[in-house]
Write a protein that holds these residues in place. Sequence first.
Motif, PDB file in Angstrom:
ATOM      1  N   SER A  32      46.993  32.625  40.246  1.00 59.96           N
ATOM      2  CA  SER A  32      48.018  33.667  40.340  1.00 59.96           C
ATOM      3  C   SER A  32      49.405  33.083  40.115  1.00 59.96           C
ATOM      4  O   SER A  32      50.213  33.628  39.360  1.00 59.96           O
ATOM      5  CB  SER A  32      47.961  34.354  41.706  1.00 59.96           C
ATOM      6  N   PHE A  78      49.579  31.943  36.359  1.00 58.16           N
ATOM      7  CA  PHE A  78      49.632  33.084  35.434  1.00 58.16           C
ATOM      8  C   PHE A  78      51.018  33.722  35.468  1.00 58.16           C
ATOM      9  O   PHE A  78      51.560  34.101  34.437  1.00 58.16           O
ATOM     10  CB  PHE A  78      48.576  34.135  35.771  1.00 58.16           C
ATOM     11  N   TYR A 136      49.381  33.719  31.064  1.00 61.27           N
ATOM     12  CA  TYR A 136      47.923  33.625  31.067  1.00 61.27           C
ATOM     13  C   TYR A 136      47.412  32.665  29.992  1.00 61.27           C
ATOM     14  O   TYR A 136      46.600  31.778  30.263  1.00 61.27           O
ATOM     15  CB  TYR A 136      47.326  35.026  30.872  1.00 61.27           C
ATOM     16  N   HIS A 137      47.893  32.824  28.770  1.00 61.50           N
ATOM     17  CA  HIS A 137      47.372  32.007  27.667  1.00 61.50           C
ATOM     18  C   HIS A 137      47.758  30.541  27.788  1.00 61.50           C
ATOM     19  O   HIS A 137      46.989  29.665  27.386  1.00 61.50           O
ATOM     20  CB  HIS A 137      47.810  32.572  26.316  1.00 61.50           C
ATOM     21  N   LYS A 139      37.397  32.734  32.515  1.00 62.45           N
ATOM     22  CA  LYS A 139      38.838  32.870  32.739  1.00 62.45           C
ATOM     23  C   LYS A 139      39.224  34.344  32.812  1.00 62.45           C
ATOM     24  O   LYS A 139      40.108  34.726  33.584  1.00 62.45           O
ATOM     25  CB  LYS A 139      39.613  32.152  31.618  1.00 62.45           C
ATOM     26  N   THR A 140      38.544  35.185  32.048  1.00 60.57           N
ATOM     27  CA  THR A 140      38.813  36.622  32.101  1.00 60.57           C
ATOM     28  C   THR A 140      38.463  37.193  33.470  1.00 60.57           C
ATOM     29  O   THR A 140      39.197  38.031  34.000  1.00 60.57           O
ATOM     30  CB  THR A 140      38.045  37.363  30.988  1.00 60.57           C
ATOM     31  N   LEU A 200      41.233  36.343  35.662  1.00 61.97           N
ATOM     32  CA  LEU A 200      42.376  37.206  35.364  1.00 61.97           C
ATOM     33  C   LEU A 200      42.204  38.581  36.012  1.00 61.97           C
ATOM     34  O   LEU A 200      43.150  39.118  36.602  1.00 61.97           O
ATOM     35  CB  LEU A 200      42.560  37.354  33.853  1.00 61.97           C
ATOM     36  N   TYR A 227      42.825  38.306  39.623  1.00 62.88           N
ATOM     37  CA  TYR A 227      44.277  38.169  39.815  1.00 62.88           C
ATOM     38  C   TYR A 227      44.952  39.539  39.785  1.00 62.88           C
ATOM     39  O   TYR A 227      45.764  39.865  40.656  1.00 62.88           O
ATOM     40  CB  TYR A 227      44.846  37.254  38.726  1.00 62.88           C
ATOM     41  N   HIS A 284      54.402  41.359  36.812  1.00 59.46           N
ATOM     42  CA  HIS A 284      53.082  40.729  36.668  1.00 59.46           C
ATOM     43  C   HIS A 284      52.213  41.492  35.669  1.00 59.46           C
ATOM     44  O   HIS A 284      51.558  40.891  34.814  1.00 59.46           O
ATOM     45  CB  HIS A 284      52.350  40.713  38.019  1.00 59.46           C
ATOM     46  N   ILE A 343      51.018  40.477  31.665  1.00 57.76           N
ATOM     47  CA  ILE A 343      49.611  40.334  31.318  1.00 57.76           C
ATOM     48  C   ILE A 343      49.210  41.330  30.235  1.00 57.76           C
ATOM     49  O   ILE A 343      48.434  41.008  29.331  1.00 57.76           O
ATOM     50  CB  ILE A 343      48.721  40.480  32.573  1.00 57.76           C
ATOM     51  N   ALA A 375      47.281  40.115  26.964  1.00 60.46           N
ATOM     52  CA  ALA A 375      45.865  40.472  26.829  1.00 60.46           C
ATOM     53  C   ALA A 375      45.710  41.911  26.361  1.00 60.46           C
ATOM     54  O   ALA A 375      44.862  42.647  26.836  1.00 60.46           O
ATOM     55  CB  ALA A 375      45.159  40.254  28.165  1.00 60.46           C
ATOM     56  N   VAL A 403      41.512  44.670  31.235  1.00 63.09           N
ATOM     57  CA  VAL A 403      42.850  44.272  31.676  1.00 63.09           C
ATOM     58  C   VAL A 403      43.796  45.461  31.596  1.00 63.09           C
ATOM     59  O   VAL A 403      44.504  45.786  32.551  1.00 63.09           O
ATOM     60  CB  VAL A 403      43.384  43.091  30.837  1.00 63.09           C
TER      61      VAL A 403
END
Length: 161
Positions: free
Chosen positions: A15, A18, A23-24, A49-50, A53, A56, A102, A106, A110, A116
């Motif tokens: 968290s 990110f 994220y990337h 990782k997704t 995410l 998160y 946030h 993201i 994404a 997402v």
Amino acid sequence: MRESGVKERILDTASRLFYDQGYHVTGINQIIEEADIARASLYNHFPSKTDLLLAYLDNTHASWFEELDAFLRPVTGPRERLLALFDFRIQRQRRLKYKGCHFNKIAVEASDDQDVLSRVRRHKQRFRDLIYQLVSQLTERRSILDNEQLADTLFLLLEGG
């Protein structure tokens, strides 16, 4: 260490990363290193990782509204509560050394992932619905904006701030 403690540490580390760096840019190896966990522990709790995410986003959504509810609890009256939304945003931005929303950050990173984007929409819609609920409770007469328009205007002001 308890399994829930490991999962929480992974999520807390991810968290922070990110939000701070994106994220990337945040790699799994960095999360493993900074959380001080084994690779298997990460994948035991978050298969990808997704998945991390999405956890998160869910965690951020829940904590954001918990903080907001606590902030608004002592405030009475819909007008006062609407105004307090601005105070809440200012306080939160100062505390986090604001680097952007946030969810917006993201969503940009994404934008091709429907899970997402669904979570981002859910967060934004819940906030907009809260604003609408408060606007609907106002008793002052208005002739310029109806409840929908006022709720949208306040939502955009808060989002843009």
